[in-house]
Design an enzyme around this catalytic site. Structure first.
Site, PDB file in Angstrom:
ATOM      1  N   ARG A  35       0.722  -1.240  -0.237  1.00  0.00           N
ATOM      2  CA  ARG A  35       0.101  -0.150   0.030  1.00  0.00           C
ATOM      3  C   ARG A  35       0.997   1.163   0.056  1.00  0.00           C
ATOM      4  NH1 ARG A  35      -2.965  -2.216   5.241  1.00  0.00           N
ATOM      5  NH2 ARG A  35      -4.265  -3.846   4.148  1.00  0.00           N
TER       6      ARG A  35
ATOM      7  N   ARG B 221     -10.107   3.851   5.045  1.00  0.00           N
ATOM      8  CA  ARG B 221      -8.784   3.914   4.794  1.00  0.00           C
ATOM      9  C   ARG B 221      -8.353   3.749   3.523  1.00  0.00           C
ATOM     10  NH1 ARG B 221      -6.191  -1.776   7.808  1.00  0.00           N
ATOM     11  NH2 ARG B 221      -6.741  -2.400   5.649  1.00  0.00           N
TER      12      ARG B 221
ATOM     13  N   ARG C  96     -12.436  -9.139   3.341  1.00  0.00           N
ATOM     14  CA  ARG C  96     -12.140  -8.655   4.800  1.00  0.00           C
ATOM     15  C   ARG C  96     -13.270  -8.704   5.724  1.00  0.00           C
ATOM     16  NH1 ARG C  96      -6.404  -6.439   4.610  1.00  0.00           N
ATOM     17  NH2 ARG C  96      -5.731  -7.389   2.757  1.00  0.00           N
TER      18      ARG C  96
HETATM   19  P1  ADP Z   1      -5.746  -3.040  11.086  1.00  0.00           P
HETATM   20  O1  ADP Z   1      -3.947  -2.734  11.089  1.00  0.00           O
HETATM   21  O2  ADP Z   1      -6.026  -3.666  12.191  1.00  0.00           O
HETATM   22  O3  ADP Z   1      -6.038  -3.588   9.646  1.00  0.00           O
HETATM   23  P2  ADP Z   1      -5.477  -0.049  11.034  1.00  0.00           P
HETATM   24  O4  ADP Z   1      -4.574   0.351  12.048  1.00  0.00           O
HETATM   25  O5  ADP Z   1      -4.998   0.287   9.437  1.00  0.00           O
HETATM   26  O6  ADP Z   1      -6.118  -1.471  11.062  1.00  0.00           O
HETATM   27  O7  ADP Z   1      -6.658   0.766  11.311  1.00  0.00           O
HETATM   28  C1  ADP Z   1      -7.633   0.814  10.193  1.00  0.00           C
HETATM   29  C2  ADP Z   1      -8.207   2.197   9.945  1.00  0.00           C
HETATM   30  O8  ADP Z   1      -9.002   2.875  11.319  1.00  0.00           O
HETATM   31  C3  ADP Z   1      -7.003   3.274   9.793  1.00  0.00           C
HETATM   32  O9  ADP Z   1      -7.529   4.003   8.950  1.00  0.00           O
HETATM   33  C4  ADP Z   1      -6.912   3.992  11.186  1.00  0.00           C
HETATM   34  O10 ADP Z   1      -6.539   5.379  11.197  1.00  0.00           O
HETATM   35  C5  ADP Z   1      -8.340   3.962  11.742  1.00  0.00           C
HETATM   36  N1  ADP Z   1      -8.531   3.625  13.198  1.00  0.00           N
HETATM   37  C6  ADP Z   1      -7.735   2.935  13.926  1.00  0.00           C
HETATM   38  N2  ADP Z   1      -8.020   3.159  15.391  1.00  0.00           N
HETATM   39  C7  ADP Z   1      -9.072   3.960  15.511  1.00  0.00           C
HETATM   40  C8  ADP Z   1      -9.805   4.337  16.607  1.00  0.00           C
HETATM   41  N3  ADP Z   1      -9.796   4.006  17.620  1.00  0.00           N
HETATM   42  N4  ADP Z   1     -10.885   5.453  16.158  1.00  0.00           N
HETATM   43  C9  ADP Z   1     -11.016   5.665  14.895  1.00  0.00           C
HETATM   44  N5  ADP Z   1     -10.271   5.357  13.807  1.00  0.00           N
HETATM   45  C10 ADP Z   1      -9.450   4.481  14.096  1.00  0.00           C
HETATM   46  P1  5GP Z   2      -3.011  -6.878   5.714  1.00  0.00           P
HETATM   47  O1  5GP Z   2      -3.224  -7.025   4.400  1.00  0.00           O
HETATM   48  O2  5GP Z   2      -4.409  -5.885   5.806  1.00  0.00           O
HETATM   49  O3  5GP Z   2      -1.767  -6.134   6.231  1.00  0.00           O
HETATM   50  O4  5GP Z   2      -3.123  -7.982   6.570  1.00  0.00           O
HETATM   51  C1  5GP Z   2      -4.387  -8.638   6.294  1.00  0.00           C
HETATM   52  C2  5GP Z   2      -4.456  -9.695   7.460  1.00  0.00           C
HETATM   53  O5  5GP Z   2      -3.256 -10.654   7.316  1.00  0.00           O
HETATM   54  C3  5GP Z   2      -4.169  -9.247   9.028  1.00  0.00           C
HETATM   55  O6  5GP Z   2      -5.201 -10.123   9.626  1.00  0.00           O
HETATM   56  C4  5GP Z   2      -3.044  -9.662   9.316  1.00  0.00           C
HETATM   57  O7  5GP Z   2      -2.860  -9.911  10.800  1.00  0.00           O
HETATM   58  C5  5GP Z   2      -2.670 -10.999   8.705  1.00  0.00           C
HETATM   59  N1  5GP Z   2      -1.142 -11.227   8.506  1.00  0.00           N
HETATM   60  C6  5GP Z   2       0.003 -10.409   8.295  1.00  0.00           C
HETATM   61  N2  5GP Z   2       1.050 -11.052   8.494  1.00  0.00           N
HETATM   62  C7  5GP Z   2       0.487 -12.288   8.645  1.00  0.00           C
HETATM   63  C8  5GP Z   2       1.229 -13.649   8.814  1.00  0.00           C
HETATM   64  O8  5GP Z   2       2.725 -13.713   8.835  1.00  0.00           O
HETATM   65  N3  5GP Z   2       0.774 -14.794   9.053  1.00  0.00           N
HETATM   66  C9  5GP Z   2      -0.712 -14.819   9.023  1.00  0.00           C
HETATM   67  N4  5GP Z   2      -1.360 -15.812   9.373  1.00  0.00           N
HETATM   68  N5  5GP Z   2      -1.268 -13.698   9.114  1.00  0.00           N
HETATM   69  C10 5GP Z   2      -0.607 -12.289   8.743  1.00  0.00           C
END
Ligand code: ADP
Ligand code: 5GP
Length: 211
Positions: free
Chosen positions: A58, A151, A162
């Site tokens: 990304r 996001r 997802r």
């Molecule tokens: P994940 O890593 O679990 O996929 P992210 O950290 O990328 O999730 O968070 C998803 C989106 O939600 C992001 O755009 C982030 O800025 C926003 N976000 C995260 N925590 C909060 C919160 N407590 N309140 C509002 N928005 C949040």
């Molecule tokens: P994203 O594409 O949003 O970064 O991740 C998608 C999902 O893959 C998330 O639930 C994240 O926790 C999971 N993920 C990231 N790395 C790993 C990994 O090494 N192993 C597994 N099993 N899941 C992962």
């Protein structure tokens, strides 16, 4: 309680063993956001297990820092060669934790943080790791959907997959005996303070190992 905590630290210090921390939860729940704050506050204490993935980077993601971005062929070869602790298919892409990623962190006496999906959690549970398991959950499915859309990282299909996986993950987090702590990430500050609290003993251990 305090004495028990101290003696547990001393015992494990003698074994020079820091417990890995497994962070899981639906995509969009806020795992990366919370981890970013944790790594900023404790830059030398924690080390991120950089996973491999076949999905595209990304905007802003760096190869070797956020993920090792690889082709499916390369990843399958590594899995077949036994280079991975665990791997899973998520939203049409392969993800996996390599042994080298974990080793890199442990060799620096840092607490290893894994951000993995629920299949990864199940697989790490089968190992002899004495990990701390934390689930990050959204306040509701609707909020999760709104956060994922805002996001702006996913295609329509990616979003659909997802959100489907999120339903299963939210159910999984409610199963007893899987997670040491389930954090509902509504208010970010509150969620972070809960995350920090459960890691305090481990942080003290790492500090004394790094002296
Ligand atoms: P994940 O890593 O679990 O996929 P992210 O950290 O990328 O999730 O968070 C998803 C989106 O939600 C992001 O755009 C982030 O800025 C926003 N976000 C995260 N925590 C909060 C919160 N407590 N309140 C509002 N928005 C949040
Ligand atoms: P994203 O594409 O949003 O970064 O991740 C998608 C999902 O893959 C998330 O639930 C994240 O926790 C999971 N993920 C990231 N790395 C790993 C990994 O090494 N192993 C597994 N099993 N899941 C992962």
């Amino acid at each position: 309680m305090f004495m028990r905590q101290i003696s547990s630290i001393i015992r494990r210090q003698a074994m020079a063993e820091l417990r890995p921390v497994v962070i899981s939860g639906p995509s969009g729940a806020g795992k990366s956001t919370l981890l970013k704050i944790l790594f900023k506050e404790y830059a030398t204490i924690f080390g991120f297990s950089v996973s491999h993935t076949t999905r595209s980077p990304r905007t802003g993601e760096e190869n070797g820092k956020d993920y090792h971005f690889v082709s499916r062929e390369e990843m399958l070869r590594g899995i077949a060669a036994g280079e991975f602790v665990e791997s899973a298919e998520f939203s049409g892409h392969l993800y996996g934790t390599s042994k080298a990623a974990v080793q890199t962190v442990l060799s620096k006496n840092q607490i290893c943080i894994l951000d993995i999906d629920m299949q990864g959690v199940r697989n790490i549970k089968k190992t002899d790791w004495s990990a701390i398991y934390i689930s990050i959950q959204p306040p509701s499915y609707k909020v999760l959907e709104a956060r994922l859309k805002a996001r702006q990282t996913e295609t329509e299909e990616g979003l659909r997959r997802r959100l489907l996986a999120a339903k299963l993950d939210m159910e999984f987090s409610r199963q007893p005996g899987i997670f040491n702590l389930v954090i509902v990430n509504d208010n970010l500050e509150d969620a972070y303070s809960q995350l920090k609290s459960i890691l305090l003993e481990e942080i003290e251990m790492a500090k004394s190992l790094q002296k």
